[in-house]
Scaffold this motif. Structure first.
Motif, PDB file in Angstrom:
ATOM      1  N   TYR A  94      35.656  25.374  39.132  1.00 20.60           N
ATOM      2  CA  TYR A  94      34.872  27.064  39.724  1.00 20.60           C
ATOM      3  C   TYR A  94      35.540  26.797  41.775  1.00 20.60           C
ATOM      4  N   ALA A  95      34.570  26.159  42.222  1.00 19.81           N
ATOM      5  CA  ALA A  95      34.953  25.932  43.535  1.00 19.81           C
ATOM      6  C   ALA A  95      35.900  26.460  44.809  1.00 19.81           C
ATOM      7  N   ASN A  96      37.046  25.460  43.775  1.00 23.22           N
ATOM      8  CA  ASN A  96      38.232  25.708  43.997  1.00 23.22           C
ATOM      9  C   ASN A  96      38.933  26.777  44.146  1.00 23.22           C
ATOM     10  N   HIS A  97      39.142  27.798  42.584  1.00 20.38           N
ATOM     11  CA  HIS A  97      39.051  29.295  42.716  1.00 20.38           C
ATOM     12  C   HIS A  97      38.674  30.086  43.139  1.00 20.38           C
ATOM     13  N   ILE A  98      37.607  30.312  44.122  1.00 20.10           N
ATOM     14  CA  ILE A  98      36.841  30.803  44.712  1.00 20.10           C
ATOM     15  C   ILE A  98      37.805  30.801  45.901  1.00 20.10           C
ATOM     16  N   ILE A  99      37.861  29.125  46.473  1.00 15.26           N
ATOM     17  CA  ILE A  99      38.072  29.309  47.397  1.00 15.26           C
ATOM     18  C   ILE A  99      40.132  30.145  48.189  1.00 15.26           C
ATOM     19  N   ASN A 100      40.226  29.422  46.644  1.00 13.78           N
ATOM     20  CA  ASN A 100      41.884  30.288  46.887  1.00 13.78           C
ATOM     21  C   ASN A 100      42.377  31.674  46.372  1.00 13.78           C
ATOM     22  N   SER A 101      41.454  32.595  46.496  1.00 15.08           N
ATOM     23  CA  SER A 101      41.414  34.074  45.659  1.00 15.08           C
ATOM     24  C   SER A 101      40.589  34.222  46.319  1.00 15.08           C
ATOM     25  N   LEU A 110      44.920  31.974  49.090  1.00 13.99           N
ATOM     26  CA  LEU A 110      46.229  31.426  49.041  1.00 13.99           C
ATOM     27  C   LEU A 110      47.103  31.641  48.411  1.00 13.99           C
ATOM     28  N   ASN A 111      46.009  32.612  47.325  1.00 14.88           N
ATOM     29  CA  ASN A 111      46.853  32.661  45.370  1.00 14.88           C
ATOM     30  C   ASN A 111      47.544  34.299  46.433  1.00 14.88           C
ATOM     31  N   SER A 112      47.233  35.204  46.737  1.00 14.67           N
ATOM     32  CA  SER A 112      48.217  36.121  47.040  1.00 14.67           C
ATOM     33  C   SER A 112      49.138  35.500  47.636  1.00 14.67           C
ATOM     34  N   PHE A 113      49.305  34.406  48.708  1.00 12.96           N
ATOM     35  CA  PHE A 113      49.854  33.343  49.498  1.00 12.96           C
ATOM     36  C   PHE A 113      51.365  32.850  48.952  1.00 12.96           C
ATOM     37  N   LEU A 114      50.862  32.533  47.257  1.00  7.48           N
ATOM     38  CA  LEU A 114      51.836  32.227  46.802  1.00  7.48           C
ATOM     39  C   LEU A 114      52.078  33.115  45.778  1.00  7.48           C
TER      40      LEU A 114
END
Length: 178
Positions: A94-101, A110-114
């Motif tokens: 969940y922490a990883n999901h927060i950091i990526n989003s 990072l999600n938007s970049f990808l």
């Protein structure tokens, strides 16, 4: 490499199965005759790049961010208690999901970049570790009088779970602890 290729075929259980990709870390030992053999066979040559000690700082920073964010998630969920520590795997995901989003001060998320476009945050994001009720369908009930909902802990989103939410059921011990 020829012995390794035949061993891979044997282990796969299909002697006609072909190797299509050759992935390595760009070490010197993968150049020369091994690279030539891979080219002759028509294998796709991919590599992660050689070892670069300067990249360690990026990995260590990311691991530190994940650990710190999970500590914050636990503090928010428990008020300082440590009785959710067994949820460390889900908490780190969940922490990883927060950091990526989340967008960064100097760049997009990072999600938007990808994705190549703006990826909105989920509208139904809840606090990690929040108490919640989850639905128990009739096949999973232990008896006629069991309620339709049980108490659980919200641990994140899942594309596979019904409703997209992951809930960890709460089990109480004889002393009233989770």
């Amino acid at each position: 490499i020829k012995d390794f290729e035949s061993e891979l075929r044997m282990l796969s259980g299909d002697p006609d199965r072909k190797v299509i990709e050759f992935h390595h870390d760009d070490d010197q030992s993968f150049r020369g005759c091994i690279a030539e053999y891979a080219r002759e066979k028509g294998w796709i040559d991919t590599h992660t790049g050689g070892y670069n000690p300067n990249n360690n700082s990026f990995c260590e920073r990311r691991i530190g961010m994940l650990n710190q964010l999970f500590r914050i998630l636990l503090l928010c969920a428990t008020g300082g208690g440590t009785y959710y520590e067994q949820l460390w795997g889900r908490g780190l995901m969940y922490a990883n999901h927060i950091i990526n989003s989340m967008p960064w001060p100097d760049r997009e998320s990072l999600n938007s970049f990808l994705a190549g476009k703006e990826v909105p945050l989920p509208k139904d994001r809840h606090v990690f570790g929040a108490y919640c009720l989850y639905y128990v369908d009739s096949e999973q009930k232990s008896g006629k009088w069991q309620p339709n909902a049980e108490m659980g802990i919200w641990v994140g989103h899942s594309p596979d779970a019904k409703g997209g939410h992951l809930v960890c059921p709460i089990k109480w011990d004889s002393k009233g602890k989770v």
